[in-house]
Design an enzyme around this catalytic site. Structure first.
Site, PDB file in Angstrom:
ATOM      1  N   GLY A 182       0.819  -1.222   0.000  1.00 55.86           N
ATOM      2  CA  GLY A 182       0.000   0.000   0.000  1.00 55.86           C
ATOM      3  C   GLY A 182       0.847   1.264   0.000  1.00 55.86           C
ATOM      4  N   ARG A 183       1.889   1.310   0.850  1.00 51.74           N
ATOM      5  CA  ARG A 183       2.693   2.537   0.943  1.00 51.74           C
ATOM      6  C   ARG A 183       3.674   2.678  -0.216  1.00 51.74           C
ATOM      7  NH1 ARG A 183       3.294  -0.930   5.012  1.00 51.74           N
ATOM      8  NH2 ARG A 183       5.259  -1.999   5.356  1.00 51.74           N
TER       9      ARG A 183
HETATM   10  O1  F6P Z   1      -4.021   0.238   8.069  1.00 49.17           O
HETATM   11  C1  F6P Z   1      -2.831   0.256   7.355  1.00 49.17           C
HETATM   12  C2  F6P Z   1      -3.040   0.055   5.897  1.00 49.17           C
HETATM   13  O2  F6P Z   1      -3.216  -1.277   5.608  1.00 49.17           O
HETATM   14  C3  F6P Z   1      -1.900   0.649   5.112  1.00 49.17           C
HETATM   15  O3  F6P Z   1      -0.819  -0.184   5.016  1.00 49.17           O
HETATM   16  C4  F6P Z   1      -2.562   0.966   3.828  1.00 49.17           C
HETATM   17  O4  F6P Z   1      -1.804   1.866   3.069  1.00 49.17           O
HETATM   18  C5  F6P Z   1      -3.858   1.538   4.299  1.00 49.17           C
HETATM   19  O5  F6P Z   1      -4.188   0.751   5.423  1.00 49.17           O
HETATM   20  C6  F6P Z   1      -4.986   1.519   3.308  1.00 49.17           C
HETATM   21  O6  F6P Z   1      -5.273   0.234   2.870  1.00 49.17           O
HETATM   22  P1  F6P Z   1      -6.173  -0.014   1.601  1.00 49.17           P
HETATM   23  O7  F6P Z   1      -5.485   0.611   0.436  1.00 49.17           O
HETATM   24  O8  F6P Z   1      -6.299  -1.497   1.474  1.00 49.17           O
HETATM   25  O9  F6P Z   1      -7.505   0.652   1.845  1.00 49.17           O
END
Ligand code: F6P
Length: 520
Positions: free
Chosen positions: A261-262
Site C-alpha cells: 500500500g505505501r
Molecule cells: O491500516 C494500514 C493500511 O493497511 C496501510 O498499510 C494501507 O496503506 C492503508 O491501510 C490503506 O489500505 P487499503 O489501500 O487497502 O484501503
C-alpha cells in the site's frame, strides 16, 4: 550467508569506534582538517544531489558500515526484491513496486520466471489508466476529482498532486478525503455537484473501514443529489475488483498483491496524479523513479545514495541512539512530504521482531516528523539548535523556483543553508541562553527543479533507503501487523457505543465510553 547487523564483526567494531572517537567527532574540526570532506561526502544520484558531509561520521566509520552491509547480504537482498522473490515473508509475497516503473520489455539479470509476464500486465494496466486519465482531463464537464482512500491510498497521491501543482491541468480541482471523520467528506461534498464530480475509490484491499464508509456515503450523496451514471462518476482503484463491483462501481483499475500500500502510488492508485499532470507527466514520474532504481541496483555501495543514507540512519539510530529525524522541505509544494515519509519509514520499519518473529536486541525505526522551512524555523527549530536532544535534520531544497516573485527564492535557499550552517557551527554566547553548542548534524538533499521526474527519483530514493536500514535490521519492512489490533477493537467499540455494553472493558475505556454516550 547473510547475517543480522548485530551478528557481523563490524557491529562491535562500530561500537568501539563510536566510544573511542565517533561520539566526540567535531564537524568544525573535521572540515578544518579535511579540505575534501564536502567532496567525499557528496553524492550525485539521478535527479538528486546529496550533501552528507555535515553528519557525525568519518570515512572510517562509513567503511565499516559498508562492510557491515556486505556481511548482511544487502546486495543479495536487494536483488531478491528486484527479481520478485517473496521477501515479504510473513505474507508470502513478492515486493515489486520497482516493476511498476520498469520500462516495457526490460529484462534484468536475476529476474524470476514470471517477471516478464508481470511486466506485461503492468504496462497493459498503465496504458489503460493513463488513457482514462487523459480522457478525464479532456472532459470539460468534470471539474472536481475526489480521491477517497487512506494510508498508502492517500498519502502518496496527495503528496505528489500538491508537489506537482505547477503541472496540474487548469480547470480540474483535486480533493482528498481520507478520514472516517464525517466532517472531512461533508465539507468536501458541500462544494460539489454530482454531474461535474468524479470519485476515485482507492483501496488496495477494498475492505478498509474508513474508505468503505466514505465510499458508501459518497454513493448515497450522489444518488440523493440526483446523480446519474455511477459508471461515469465513480472509479475504483483496487486489487479487489469483485468487491468494488459488489458496491456497484463498474469502472475499475486493478493492481496486484505484490505492490505494498505505501509503495502503490506508481500503480492505479496514482490515477489522481495522472489526472492532475497528464499521462506524459506520469510517465516522467515513473522514469525518474526508474533512474533511481537503476542507481540503487547498479552503483557500487560506496557511491550508492540510498545505501549511504540507509547506513547513516543505522549509525544514528543504533550507535548515536538518536530517536528521530526531522524532515524540512524548503519548498511549500512539498508540504505533505513529511506525512508521506512517516508512513513509508515508520510503517515499514517500526518493528520489534526479526524475520524469525523473535524480539530484536536493538532499536529500529526512528520517529519521522517535520514541516516545511521556513515555517518550522519559527516553531520547533529552537529545539534543534538548543534542546537537550540531538536530532538529525534532513533539508530538501530545490534550486529553481517556478514562480516569478522577486527575491523570495534566494531568501528561502539562504534560510536552508543558514539552518544547516548554524546547527553545525554554533555560536559562543555571552551566557547559556545565548549559547549555540553547534556540531548538530544535517543532510542536505538538492533537486535542480521540482518536476515529475525529480519527484519520482526523490521518492524512490526514500523507498530504497528505508529498504537498506530494514534489511540490515533483519526485519520484514513490507508487512504492517501493528495496525490490526486497533481496527478489531474499533469494530467492537462501535457496537458498544450503540448498545452501551461495557462488560469486560477496562475501567478507563468503560468510563470514556459512558461519557461519550451521555454526550450524544
Ligand atoms: O491500516 C494500514 C493500511 O493497511 C496501510 O498499510 C494501507 O496503506 C492503508 O491501510 C490503506 O489500505 P487499503 O489501500 O487497502 O484501503
Amino acid at each position: 550467508m547473510s547475517l543480522r547487523c548485530d551478528q557481523t564483526p563490524q557491529w562491535p567494531q562500530l561500537q568501539a569506534a563510536f566510544s573511542a572517537d565517533g561520539s566526540r567527532l567535531d564537524l568544525r574540526e573535521a572540515f578544518a582538517s579535511d579540505a575534501q570532506r564536502f567532496g567525499h561526502f557528496s553524492q550525485h544520484a539521478p535527479e538528486v544531489f546529496a550533501d552528507l558531509s555535515k553528519n557525525l561520521w568519518d570515512a572510517a566509520t562509513e567503511t565499516l558500515l559498508l562492510d557491515m552491509a556486505r556481511a548482511c547480504g544487502l546486495t543479495q537482498h536487494r536483488d531478491a526484491m528486484f527479481g520478485g522473490q517473496p521477501i515479504n515473508s510473513t505474507e508470502g509475497r513478492a515486493v515489486l513496486h520497482t516493476l511498476l516503473r520498469r520500462p516495457r520489455g526490460l529484462a534484468l539479470p536475476g529476474d524470476g520466471p514470471d517477471i516478464a509476464q508481470k511486466l506485461d500486465q503492468v504496462h497493459t494496466t498503465l496504458d489503460a489508466v493513463l488513457a482514462y486519465a487523459d480522457t478525464v482531463r479532456a472532459d470539460g464537464a468534470i471539474t472536481d476529482v475526489v480521491n477517497i482512500g487512506i494510508g498508502g491510498s492517500d498519502l502518496g497521491p496527495h503528496m505528489a498532486v500538491l508537489a506537482l501543482d505547477q503541472f496540474r491541468a487548469p480547470g480540474k480541482r483535486l480533493h482528498f478525503v481520507s478520514n472516517v471523520d464525517g466532517h472531512e467528506l461533508h465539507t468536501t461534498l458541500r462544494t460539489l455537484k454530482p454531474e461535474s464530480t468524479l470519485f476515485l475509490i482507492a483501496s488496495k484491499t477494498f475492505t478498509t473501514a474508513e474508505t468503505m464508509t466514505n465510499a458508501r456515503s459518497a454513493l448515497a450523496w450522489f444518488a440523493a443529489q440526483g446523480g446519474q451514471d455511477v459508471g461515469r462518476h465513480f472509479a475504483a482503484l483496487t486489487t479487489n475488483v469483485d468487491a468494488a463491483q459488489a458496491l456497484g462501481i463498474t469502472t475499475t483499475f486493478g493492481f496486484w498483491d505484490w505492490v505494498g500500500g505505501r509503495y502503490s502510488l506508481w500503480s492505479a492508485i496514482g490515477l489522481p496524479i495522472a489526472i492532475a499532470i497528464g499521462s506524459e507527466g506520469f510517465r516522467d514520474l515513473l522514469a525518474g523513479a526508474h533512474a533511481m532504481d537503476e542507481h540503487f541496483r547498479t552503483a557500487p555501495l560506496a557511491q550508492n545514495l540510498p545505501v549511504r543514507l540507509g547506513l547513516l540512519d543505522i549509525w544514528y539510530r543504533n550507535f548515536h541512539g538518536f530517536t528521530s529525524r526531522c524532515i524540512a522541505p524548503y519548498h511549500a509544494a512539498l508540504r505533505r512530504l513529511p506525512a508521506y515519509l512517516q508512513q513509508l519509514e515508520m510503517e515499514s520499519n517500526g518493528k520489534r521482531v526479526g524475520l524469525d518473529g523473535q524480539p530484536l536486541p536493538y532499536a529500529t525505526s526512528p520517529v519521522l516528523w517535520g514541516e516545511p522551512g521556513t515555517n518550522g524555523q519559527h516553531a520547533f527549530f529552537q529545539m534543534l539548535h538548543q534542546g537537550t536532544d540531538v536530532l538529525p535534520l534532513e533539508l530538501i531544497a530545490v534550486r529553481q523556483p517556478t514562480h516569478p516573485l522577486e527575491g523570495h527564492h534566494n531568501k528561502l535557499l539562504a534560510n536552508a543553508l543558514a539552518q544547516a550552517q548554524a546547527l553545525m557551527v554554533g555560536k559562543e554566547g555571552e551566557d547559556g541562553h545565548r549559547h549555540f553548542p553547534g556540531n548538530r548534524p544535517s543532510t542536505f538533499l538538492l533537486l535542480d527543479a521540482l518536476t515529475p521526474a525529480s519527484l519520482g527519483a526523490l521518492i524512490a530514493l526514500q523507498e530504497h533507503r528505508v529498504f537498506v536500514s530494514g534489511s540490515l535490521w533483519g526485519i520484514n519492512s513490507f508487512d504492517q501487523w501493528g495496525v490490526e489490533l486497533g481496527k478489531v477493537l474499533a469494530k467492537d467499540l462501535e457496537a458498544r457505543l450503540e448498545s452501551g455494553d461495557v462488560a469486560g472493558l477496562d475501567g478507563s475505556t468503560a468510563g470514556l465510553l459512558g461519557l461519550l454516550r451521555s454526550a450524544a
